[in-house]
Design a protein around this motif. Structure first.
Motif: not given
Length: 464
Positions: A179-199
């Motif tokens: 559950i990723l609350d305030e999901f848009d803030l995760f998009c600001c992380h460097h290279n979106q590494t965490l989002l990329y690997n989870l997806f």
């Protein structure tokens, strides 16, 4: 006496009661037993009101969306299906509340504890991938297995987490719900590494994983990098206001009914340890308060500012925090409303120096004379010098000092540069627009202390 003072501190933290009342009670010859009785009565009342306001959470009008989210998580839990989705809606519409309601439902399933792991992340807390990764490994209870490597490099932790997610038979692996609350803030992380690997893990179907993002931004898909977007399922669930939604209060009667619902004490409830006579007395005083015309006028002003139920609950929490242990009064509600109605811009204007406030007043007169046309520093400088030369009590300032004050006003965002102003134009001739209203300027002048009489009169004068 030391224990008595500790008790005072507890009550003071809970409801803001004053130290003087405690001392008067002790000096008046009241026994410690009587004081403890009063303390228990107070704490039980506050506990009940806290439960009413903070734990009584309901979500109306989103049955269809609730079932969609439940089905999504249930397929991950029971069928090992990997999913990803976004829950999108305006702030304070109940997104997180709805997700928590669904999680509460699914956690009652018999196989949840044995077959599923829940990981909650928040973009406001986990401000970079390193913090998010540490929290993830901790919630998945992997930090003991990794033997302290959760504090190692980001690459090591990420590799270990992905290996744990990808290892094992899909039919036997435990499901993981993110559950990723305030999901848009995760998009600001460097290279979106965490989002990329989870997806990427959810697309590879090696381990059952469900990623549910919660955000208020409609353009959140555009914030994703191309490689992340290609691995996202593009499933979106929108939480929009419904006609039958009851989260708003439209009349004073609606607001009064909500206030009675949240502040009324249950009578004869032994679990709350509140005496029936105390509860009845509290409810009688509350009913009398709700009938007062002055109180209803205060509530009318409140719902004119914001008619959402969330706003009403926040307001009641503040009222209860400042409750002194006596009956609720109109003055207490009025005081909190006055704080709520205070204009932050007026406070900023009040903190300006006399010179800076004089420049703001010069801008006000400029807009009145030239029908809101933009101004530059030279125009404001000449207008102020005209005022200073006409009043012997006003100090003249050097041009460089006034330019510095003008730039400080710009830094406070009280004025903004026009977008069509050329970059090659000298800063003294760049055009600006004023971002505060004449009413705000006059209110700030009225509330400012120590302001020269000439300046106050100049602010109230017109077209000078």
């Amino acid at each position: 006496m030391q224990r008595l003072y500790k008790t005072f501190l507890i009550i003071n933290i809970l409801n803001g009661s004053g130290k003087d009342k405690i001392y008067k009670l002790v000096e008046g010859g009241k026994s410690l037993q009587a004081f403890k009785k009063m303390e228990n009565k107070l704490l039980h009342i506050l506990k009940c009101l806290k439960q009413n306001l903070l734990e009584n959470k309901e979500c109306h009008g989103y049955d269809k969306e609730e079932q969609q989210i439940f089905d999504l998580l249930e397929r991950t839990l029971d069928c090992g299906e990997s999913n990803s989705a976004l829950l999108i809606g305006p702030r304070r519409c109940g997104k997180t509340l709805l997700v928590n309601k669904v999680l509460e439902r699914i956690q009652h399933k018999d196989n949840f504890d044995t077959d599923c792991i829940l990981v909650k992340l928040n973009g406001l807390i986990h401000t970079d991938d390193r913090l998010a990764l540490k929290s993830t490994t901790s919630q998945m209870q992997l930090d003991n297995v990794v033997d302290g490597k959760v504090f190692g490099t980001f690459a090591e932790n990420l590799a270990f987490l992905l290996e744990c997610l990808r290892t094992g038979d899909k039919s036997k692996s435990r499901s993981v719900i993110f559950i990723l609350d305030e999901f848009d803030l995760f998009c600001c992380h460097h290279n979106q590494t965490l989002l990329y690997n989870l997806f990427d893990v959810s697309q590879s179907a090696q381990a059952p994983i469900c990623i549910l993002g919660i955000t208020c931004r409609l353009d959140v898909i555009e914030l994703l990098e191309k490689r992340v977007k290609s691995r996202f399922s593009h499933r979106q669930i929108f939480l929009l206001p419904h006609e039958n939604q009851t989260s708003n209060v439209h009349t004073v009667g609606d607001a009064v009914n909500k206030i009675e619902y949240y502040l009324k004490l249950p009578e004869g409830n032994k679990k709350l340890q509140i005496n029936t006579a105390v509860a009845k007395q509290w409810n009688r005083n509350l009913n009398n308060l709700l009938k007062e015309k002055k109180f209803r006028n205060v509530i009318q002003r409140l719902i004119d500012l914001d008619n959402s139920e969330a706003m009403l609950k926040d307001f009641l929490v503040k009222v209860i925090f400042h409750f002194t242990g006596e009956n609720l009064t109109v003055d207490l509600f009025q005081k909190e409303l006055n704080i709520l109605e205070e204009d932050d811009m007026i406070k900023v204007l009040q903190d300006l120096t006399v010179l800076e406030l004089c420049l703001i007043i010069s801008m006000k007169h400029h807009l009145e004379i030239y029908d809101n046309n933009p101004m530059n520093f030279e125009m404001i400088y000449n207008r102020f010098m005209k005022f200073a030369n006409a009043n012997a009590g006003i100090q003249n300032f050097q041009r460089a000092v006034m330019l510095k004050a003008f730039e400080h006003i710009q830094g406070l965002e009280l004025i903004s540069m026009l977008s069509n102003t050329g970059s090659k134009v000298q800063k003294e001739y760049q055009f600006f627009k004023l971002l505060v209203t004449p009413e705000q300027i006059l209110d700030a002048v009225k509330k400012s202390s120590g302001l020269p009489t000439e300046v106050a009169q100049w602010a109230r004068s017109s077209l000078t």
